[in-house]
Design a protein around this motif. Structure first.
Motif, short mmCIF file in Angstrom:
data_model
loop_
_atom_site.label_atom_id
_atom_site.label_comp_id
_atom_site.label_asym_id
_atom_site.label_seq_id
_atom_site.Cartn_x
_atom_site.Cartn_y
_atom_site.Cartn_z
N MET A 143 -7.32 -14.21 -1.47
CA MET A 143 -7.98 -14.49 -2.79
C MET A 143 -9.04 -15.47 -2.55
N ASN A 144 -8.94 -16.20 -1.37
CA ASN A 144 -9.88 -17.15 -1.29
C ASN A 144 -11.39 -16.60 -0.42
N ALA A 145 -10.96 -15.18 0.19
CA ALA A 145 -12.09 -14.50 0.92
C ALA A 145 -13.18 -13.97 0.16
N ALA A 146 -13.03 -13.81 -1.05
CA ALA A 146 -14.15 -13.34 -2.10
C ALA A 146 -14.28 -11.83 -1.74
N GLY A 147 -13.30 -11.39 -1.52
CA GLY A 147 -13.37 -9.83 -1.49
C GLY A 147 -13.56 -9.25 0.07
N LYS A 148 -13.53 -9.94 1.04
CA LYS A 148 -13.55 -9.55 2.32
C LYS A 148 -12.01 -9.35 2.92
N PRO A 149 -11.86 -8.62 3.98
CA PRO A 149 -10.42 -8.68 4.20
C PRO A 149 -10.23 -9.57 5.22
N ILE A 150 -8.91 -9.95 5.35
CA ILE A 150 -8.46 -11.02 6.32
C ILE A 150 -7.18 -10.44 7.13
N ILE A 151 -7.17 -11.05 8.35
CA ILE A 151 -6.21 -10.79 9.41
C ILE A 151 -5.41 -12.06 9.57
N THR A 152 -4.17 -12.04 9.51
CA THR A 152 -3.31 -13.29 9.65
C THR A 152 -3.04 -13.30 11.42
N ALA A 153 -2.48 -14.42 11.61
CA ALA A 153 -2.08 -14.83 12.94
C ALA A 153 -0.90 -13.88 13.03
N PRO A 154 -0.57 -13.60 14.22
CA PRO A 154 0.60 -12.72 14.50
C PRO A 154 1.96 -13.58 14.16
N LEU A 171 -8.22 -7.35 -4.62
CA LEU A 171 -8.43 -6.19 -5.58
C LEU A 171 -9.72 -6.27 -6.15
N PRO A 172 -10.58 -5.48 -6.75
CA PRO A 172 -11.90 -5.42 -7.19
C PRO A 172 -12.13 -6.39 -8.36
N ASP A 173 -10.80 -6.42 -9.19
CA ASP A 173 -10.88 -7.38 -10.41
C ASP A 173 -10.57 -8.72 -10.15
N GLY A 174 -10.25 -8.94 -8.81
CA GLY A 174 -9.86 -10.39 -8.52
C GLY A 174 -8.63 -10.82 -8.99
N ARG A 175 -7.87 -10.10 -9.40
CA ARG A 175 -6.49 -10.46 -10.04
C ARG A 175 -5.29 -9.84 -9.13
N GLY A 176 -5.49 -9.54 -7.82
CA GLY A 176 -4.47 -9.08 -6.95
C GLY A 176 -4.76 -8.74 -5.62
N VAL A 177 -3.68 -8.66 -4.86
CA VAL A 177 -4.19 -8.25 -3.43
C VAL A 177 -3.57 -7.20 -2.81
N VAL A 178 -3.88 -6.22 -2.09
CA VAL A 178 -3.35 -5.22 -1.40
C VAL A 178 -3.28 -5.46 0.16
N GLY A 179 -2.06 -5.11 0.71
CA GLY A 179 -1.99 -5.61 2.25
C GLY A 179 -1.18 -4.65 2.94
N VAL A 180 -1.32 -4.57 4.37
CA VAL A 180 -0.44 -3.91 5.21
C VAL A 180 -0.14 -4.79 6.43
N ASP A 181 1.25 -4.58 6.81
CA ASP A 181 1.86 -5.27 7.91
C ASP A 181 1.69 -4.20 9.01
N LEU A 182 1.07 -4.85 9.98
CA LEU A 182 0.81 -3.70 11.15
C LEU A 182 1.72 -4.34 12.32
N ASN A 183 2.46 -3.18 12.94
CA ASN A 183 3.38 -3.51 14.11
C ASN A 183 2.45 -3.62 15.34
N LEU A 184 2.46 -4.68 16.26
CA LEU A 184 1.63 -4.64 17.15
C LEU A 184 2.18 -4.21 18.46
N HIS A 185 3.56 -3.98 18.41
CA HIS A 185 4.36 -3.26 19.49
C HIS A 185 3.84 -1.63 19.63
N SER A 186 3.24 -0.94 18.60
CA SER A 186 2.99 0.16 18.53
C SER A 186 1.51 0.39 19.22
N ILE A 187 0.70 -0.70 19.76
CA ILE A 187 -0.43 -0.60 20.63
C ILE A 187 -0.26 -1.40 21.97
#
Length: 660
Positions: A143-154, A171-187
């Motif tokens: 929400m604080n990134a103003a529309g830019k994607p963020i990556i959290t610490a592992p 989200l484009p309307d600024g009223r929500g967030v879409v996210g993906v949890d990536l498994n690092l063991h896969s890489i």
């Protein structure tokens, strides 16, 4: 000793050949070994750097694909639609998320969360009771990134078996967030590769913890391993050397720009040394074989040089004993053989020279005896000449001393004559000035005498005038006395008139006034007459004193006239005396000048005599010195003749030693 010198030549030759062979061989071997080691080390580091770059590109590709997916979902989903679907218990969004999760096994979870509290995820598991996604770090960061994607610490998944990261975007309307949890063991298997034989790659997160490492669990603190870990965060890429578990290592690293992770490839330094071990052994074997072959060649070359040198040494020993009949033979046609031939020529020439010297020494011995006898005769004659010249030199020196003494005296007389002439010139000038002053004084005295006579005449005239003044003053005194008498009579008459006016009464008042005025006038006349009488008395006293002073001055003026006349006659006599003395001084001055000129001529003559004496003395000294040198030379010739005779005898003895 001679044998040691021969062995020294052989030792020097052997050392020279060995140095010429070994130094280049060892240098080439060392340079080859060093270059091979550097090349292998560079290849392994290049391999590590390539592995690191490949891992970094794979991580970037994996993350970028997920960012594309987030862009897709953020453009498709709306927070209002999510909230409406949750309220209607719809499954459209959930079904889409599940399909994505099935198609991407490296994804642990995909979800969407709204500001109104709505939350949809692809997995079947339920959320913890009281879970508020708005308090989660990934939600707040997105929400604080103003529309830019963020990556959290592992972080570790809830099951505790997976290391995951969350990638989210608002989200484009600024009223929500879409996210993906990536498994690092896969890489992990794709990122971790071997570097060389024992090297490997590993990944650190932005907090200095291990993500992938063959020996450490994910999340282990890498900073505790040493200071070398902190150096990886100082630059975005580079190479460092470090120690780990007591072994020297080298690594190449790069920092992932999207996540801040450090991807590094490390290797053992010992692995490089093991790789060049075969090259080192081969080089040592080649050097040993070369040294063995060179030893054989060196031995043969040294023997071919030392053997003829020994033959020359034996020949020189025989010749040094005086046997000049020895002949050199059995030498090869090489440089040493040429040296032996020239040595034989030298021996032959020496034999001929000794034979000639033997004949010459006999002649030299006879000639030296004749030279010695002649030298003795010449020495006696030179001694006689030297004695005579020394006597002449002594006389010349005495004459020179006498001439110098005379010259000193003449110098003194000349200086005194010059001084006298100068003084007389000054005296003559002073006498001329004195004569002129006497003439001026005589004129002044004559003028003063005339003036004194004029003063005497003036004093006489003044005395007559003062006498007349005294007489006139006495006459004025008589007149003043008459005026006084008249005033007294007038006063008496005015008194009588006043009495008569008083008697007349009223008719006589006017006459009384006139009588009173006449009496006043008479009194004033009497007073003035008395005053004039006093003045005349004073004048008569002053005139009397003046007459006395005039008489005294007249006497003094008369005395002055007599003194001036006497002074004039004295000046006349002084002028005559000065004129006479001045003539004598001029005559004396001329004579003094003639004396000075005579002393100058005498001084010049004496100086010429002194110069002649000096030349004579110098020449006699030169002749004396030459005679002494001649005498010394004759003595040396005599001594040399004796030495020559002795040397000739010794040379004959030495020549007898040679066998010719």
């Amino acid at each position: 000793m001679k044998k040691n010198k021969a062995n020294r030549i052989r030792r020097n030759l052997i050392l020279t050949f060995l140095l010429v062979l070994l130094v280049p061989s060892f240098t080439i071997g060392f340079v080859t070994y060093r270059d091979a080691k550097g090349t292998i080390e560079d290849e392994i580091l290049r391999s590590a750097s390539l592995s690191v770059d490949t891992a970094n590109e794979f991580i970037n590709d994996t993350l970028q694909s997920k960012l594309y997916d987030l862009d897709y979902f953020s453009g498709k989903l709306k927070s209002v639609g999510i909230d409406t679907e949750l309220a209607a218990q719809g499954t459209t969004t959930v079904q889409s998320l599940k399909e994505y999760l099935q198609l991407h096994p490296e994804t642990v979870e995909v979800f969407v969360a709204t500001e109104e509290g709505g939350f949809i995820k692809a997995s079947e598991g339920k959320l913890a009771q009281g879970y508020d996604h708005k308090q989660s770090g990934w939600y707040q960061q997105a929400m604080n990134a103003a529309g830019k994607p963020i990556i959290t610490a592992p972080y570790t998944s809830k099951a505790g078996s997976l290391i995951v990261i969350t990638m989210a975007k608002m989200l484009p309307d600024g009223r929500g967030v879409v996210g993906v949890d990536l498994n690092l063991h896969s890489i992990r298997d794709l990122v971790q590769v071997k570097v060389g034989k024992e090297g490997y790659t590993f990944v650190l997160d932005q907090d200095g913890k291990y993500l992938f490492h063959p020996d450490y669990e994910a999340g282990a603190d890498a900073l505790a391993e040493g200071d070398w870990v902190s150096k990886l965060y100082e630059k975005p890429a580079g190479e460092i050397s470090y120690q780990h578990d007591g072994m020297d290592k080298r690594l190449s690293y790069i920092t992932n720009e999207q996540t801040g992770w450090v991807i590094a490839g490390t290797m053992l330094v010992k692995e490089v040394e093991d790789s060049v071990y075969g090259i080192r052994n081969t080089m040592i074997l080649v050097l040993l074989v070369s040294l063995l072959a060179a030893s054989v060649l060196i031995t043969w070359n040294v023997r071919s040089i030392i053997k003829p040198i020994r033959q020359l040494r034996e020949a020189t020993e025989v010749i040094s004993e005086g046997d000049l009949t020895y002949h050199l033979k059995d030498f090869k046609r090489d440089e040493v053989g040429e040296l032996a031939g020239h040595f034989q020529q030298m021996v032959d020439s020496l034999r001929e020279m000794v034979h000639g010297v033997k004949s010459m020494t006999e002649n030299v011995s006879a000639s030296s005896e004749q030279l010695s006898a002649s030298a003795l005769q010449n020495t006696s004659a030179v001694e006689h000449v030297t004695s005579s010249i020394q006597e002449v030199a002594a006389g010349s020196e005495s004459q020179l001393l006498a001439a110098e003494e005379i010259l000193k005296r003449i110098h003194q007389v000349s200086r005194h004559a010059d001084d006298i002439a100068g003084v007389l010139v000054k005296v003559a000038g002073a006498m001329d000035q004195t004569e002129q002053l006497a003439l001026n004084g005589n004129k002044t005295v004559i003028t003063a005498a005339a003036t004194m006579q004029d003063m005497d005449m003036a004093m006489n005239d003044l005395n007559g005038v003062i006498q007349q003044l005294s007489e006139r003053t006495e006459e004025i005194g008589g007149i003043a006395a008459a005026i006084t008498d008249i005033a007294k009579q007038t006063s008496l008459l005015s008194l009588n008139a006043s009495i008569e006016a008083a008697r007349a009464g009223e008719q006589g008042k006017g006459f009384a006034v006139v009588a009173a005025e006449i009496r006043k006038l008479a009194q004033r006349s009497e007073t003035s007459a008395a005053y004039i009488t006093g003045l005349i008395t004073n004048v008569l006293d002053n005139v009397g004193q003046t007459i006395q002073v005039m008489e005294s001055a007249k006497e003094k003026v008369s005395d002055g006239v007599d003194s001036a006349d006497l002074t004039g006659r004295s000046f006349s006599r002084i002028m005559k005396a000065i004129h006479s003395v001045s003539g004598q001084v001029k005559t004396t001055s001329d004579q003094a000048k003639e004396l000075a000129e005579g002393t100058t001529a005498a001084r010049i003559a004496v100086e010429e005599i002194r110069e002649i004496s000096e030349q004579t003395s110098s020449q006699t000294q030169t002749i004396s010195a030459a005679s002494e040198e001649q005498l010394a030379s004759m003595e040396e010739v005599t001594a040399s003749a004796a030495d020559l005779s002795q040397l000739a005898e010794e040379l004959q003895e030495m020549v007898k030693r040679f066998k010719i």
